[in-house]
Design a protein around this motif. Sequence first.
Motif, short mmCIF file in Angstrom:
data_model
loop_
_atom_site.label_atom_id
_atom_site.label_comp_id
_atom_site.label_asym_id
_atom_site.label_seq_id
_atom_site.Cartn_x
_atom_site.Cartn_y
_atom_site.Cartn_z
N ALA A 94 37.46 -4.71 -10.97
CA ALA A 94 36.57 -3.79 -11.68
C ALA A 94 35.21 -4.44 -11.90
O ALA A 94 35.11 -5.61 -12.27
N VAL A 95 34.14 -3.67 -11.67
CA VAL A 95 32.79 -4.15 -11.91
C VAL A 95 32.50 -4.00 -13.41
O VAL A 95 32.57 -2.90 -13.95
N VAL A 96 32.19 -5.10 -14.07
CA VAL A 96 31.97 -5.09 -15.52
C VAL A 96 30.60 -5.70 -15.82
O VAL A 96 30.08 -6.52 -15.07
N VAL A 97 30.02 -5.29 -16.97
CA VAL A 97 28.73 -5.82 -17.40
C VAL A 97 28.85 -6.27 -18.85
O VAL A 97 29.68 -5.75 -19.61
N PRO A 98 28.03 -7.25 -19.27
CA PRO A 98 28.19 -7.82 -20.62
C PRO A 98 28.09 -6.82 -21.76
O PRO A 98 28.88 -6.90 -22.71
N ALA A 99 27.15 -5.88 -21.67
CA ALA A 99 26.96 -4.95 -22.79
C ALA A 99 28.19 -4.12 -23.08
O ALA A 99 28.46 -3.76 -24.24
N ASP A 100 28.97 -3.82 -22.05
CA ASP A 100 30.18 -3.03 -22.25
C ASP A 100 31.27 -3.80 -22.97
O ASP A 100 32.26 -3.20 -23.42
N TRP A 101 31.09 -5.11 -23.08
CA TRP A 101 32.10 -5.96 -23.73
C TRP A 101 31.54 -6.63 -24.97
O TRP A 101 32.01 -7.68 -25.38
N GLY A 102 30.52 -6.01 -25.56
CA GLY A 102 29.99 -6.52 -26.82
C GLY A 102 29.13 -7.75 -26.69
O GLY A 102 28.98 -8.49 -27.67
N LEU A 103 28.52 -7.95 -25.53
CA LEU A 103 27.67 -9.12 -25.30
C LEU A 103 26.29 -8.67 -24.81
O LEU A 103 25.86 -9.01 -23.70
N VAL A 124 32.10 -16.10 -29.93
CA VAL A 124 32.27 -17.18 -30.91
C VAL A 124 31.35 -18.35 -30.57
O VAL A 124 30.68 -18.91 -31.45
N LEU A 125 31.31 -18.73 -29.31
CA LEU A 125 30.45 -19.84 -28.88
C LEU A 125 28.98 -19.50 -29.07
O LEU A 125 28.18 -20.33 -29.51
N ARG A 126 28.63 -18.27 -28.74
CA ARG A 126 27.24 -17.83 -28.88
C ARG A 126 26.82 -17.79 -30.34
O ARG A 126 25.70 -18.20 -30.69
N ASP A 127 27.70 -17.32 -31.22
CA ASP A 127 27.38 -17.25 -32.64
C ASP A 127 27.20 -18.64 -33.25
O ASP A 127 26.54 -18.79 -34.29
N ALA A 128 27.78 -19.65 -32.61
CA ALA A 128 27.60 -21.02 -33.07
C ALA A 128 26.28 -21.62 -32.59
O ALA A 128 25.97 -22.77 -32.93
N GLY A 129 25.51 -20.84 -31.82
CA GLY A 129 24.22 -21.31 -31.35
C GLY A 129 24.24 -21.96 -29.98
O GLY A 129 23.20 -22.40 -29.48
N PHE A 130 25.42 -22.03 -29.36
CA PHE A 130 25.51 -22.65 -28.05
C PHE A 130 25.05 -21.69 -26.96
O PHE A 130 25.20 -20.46 -27.09
N GLY A 131 24.52 -22.23 -25.89
CA GLY A 131 24.36 -21.44 -24.69
C GLY A 131 25.73 -21.22 -24.07
O GLY A 131 26.64 -22.04 -24.25
N VAL A 132 25.89 -20.14 -23.35
CA VAL A 132 27.18 -19.83 -22.72
C VAL A 132 26.93 -19.31 -21.31
O VAL A 132 26.11 -18.40 -21.11
N LEU A 133 27.64 -19.87 -20.35
CA LEU A 133 27.69 -19.33 -19.00
C LEU A 133 29.14 -19.01 -18.70
O LEU A 133 29.98 -19.91 -18.60
N LEU A 134 29.45 -17.71 -18.60
CA LEU A 134 30.77 -17.29 -18.14
C LEU A 134 30.73 -17.30 -16.62
O LEU A 134 30.09 -16.44 -16.00
N GLY A 148 27.68 -14.22 -12.62
CA GLY A 148 28.17 -14.78 -13.87
C GLY A 148 27.39 -14.16 -15.01
O GLY A 148 26.42 -13.43 -14.80
N TRP A 149 27.80 -14.43 -16.25
CA TRP A 149 27.12 -13.92 -17.44
C TRP A 149 26.54 -15.10 -18.21
O TRP A 149 27.24 -16.07 -18.49
N SER A 202 22.96 -11.91 -19.90
CA SER A 202 22.43 -11.34 -18.68
C SER A 202 23.36 -11.65 -17.51
O SER A 202 24.03 -12.69 -17.51
N VAL A 203 23.39 -10.75 -16.55
CA VAL A 203 24.12 -11.02 -15.31
C VAL A 203 23.23 -11.86 -14.42
O VAL A 203 22.07 -11.49 -14.14
N VAL A 204 23.73 -13.02 -14.00
CA VAL A 204 22.98 -13.89 -13.09
C VAL A 204 23.77 -14.02 -11.79
O VAL A 204 24.99 -14.20 -11.81
N THR A 205 23.07 -13.92 -10.68
CA THR A 205 23.71 -13.99 -9.37
C THR A 205 23.29 -15.26 -8.66
O THR A 205 22.10 -15.56 -8.56
#
Length: 289
Positions: A33-42, A91-101, A60-61, A46-49
Amino acid sequence: MLWLFVLIVLVAGGGLATLYANQRKLQYFPSTAVVVPADWGLPDFSVVTVTTADGVGIDGWYAPAAAGRPTVVLFHGNAGHLGLRADKARVLRDAGFGVLLAGYRGYGGNPGQPDEPGLMADARAQLDFLVEQGVSGQRVVLYGESLGTGVAVRMATERRVGGLVLEAPYTSMTDVAAAHYPFLPVRLLLRDRYDSLSRIDRIAAPLLVVVAQRDAVVPAALSDTLFRAAPEPKYIVRLPGAGHNDMMEHGLAEVVVDFVATLARPAGRAEPVVIEQERTRGTAIIPRP
């Protein structure tokens, strides 16, 4: 009776040949399934390719870190897609960390089919993306989840990073398969082995291992074996009531955030230490006085 023996051999041989040919379809469980961050509460992701060395475009996000904070790269587990890791990302983002999924080929609308060489290529390309953003070395913490622990360990032997988190790690995928299918010659058949045990002694970053004591997918004994083989500094947290898929409900997020935050402290500050506590989460990380 010779004919019966020959028939059994032929049937067994044919079954093993079919199993060998189709093993990756049995080993990986991606959602396409094609998913985007905003649909999952993020919405702040941004989507990065990125384009891998073998020419595959992988999404990735990504959300950059606050000033002076580390970036956590999450290599997710076997099933689903990036959206199913949104709770950890938040949770990681709320702690101020950068996150790459980090995305994988064959998952979440990405092209290609997953296999071990491919997932490693996907991981390298996404870490290269962070380098292009000016994020590398001690500012990066690799976080592997289940299947992704094999990817994270491999990347930690190839890149200089600030820390490594392994959630429900295994010694190798062959050991996991052998534990579940002792009647099959999986050690001879398996192609994608993710042999973390042979690599873990080469990591050069603080390590946190989080173990679900009721894990029915990755036996906790395999996580313990991998931890024992790792060099110092290393820390382990056991979650007694947790299974493979509900570790967030048993304190996983707090443990990981505490560990990453401790790594981000200025040089000369207290280092993390693991202590035993009489509570359901088992062990916890606290700063040494």
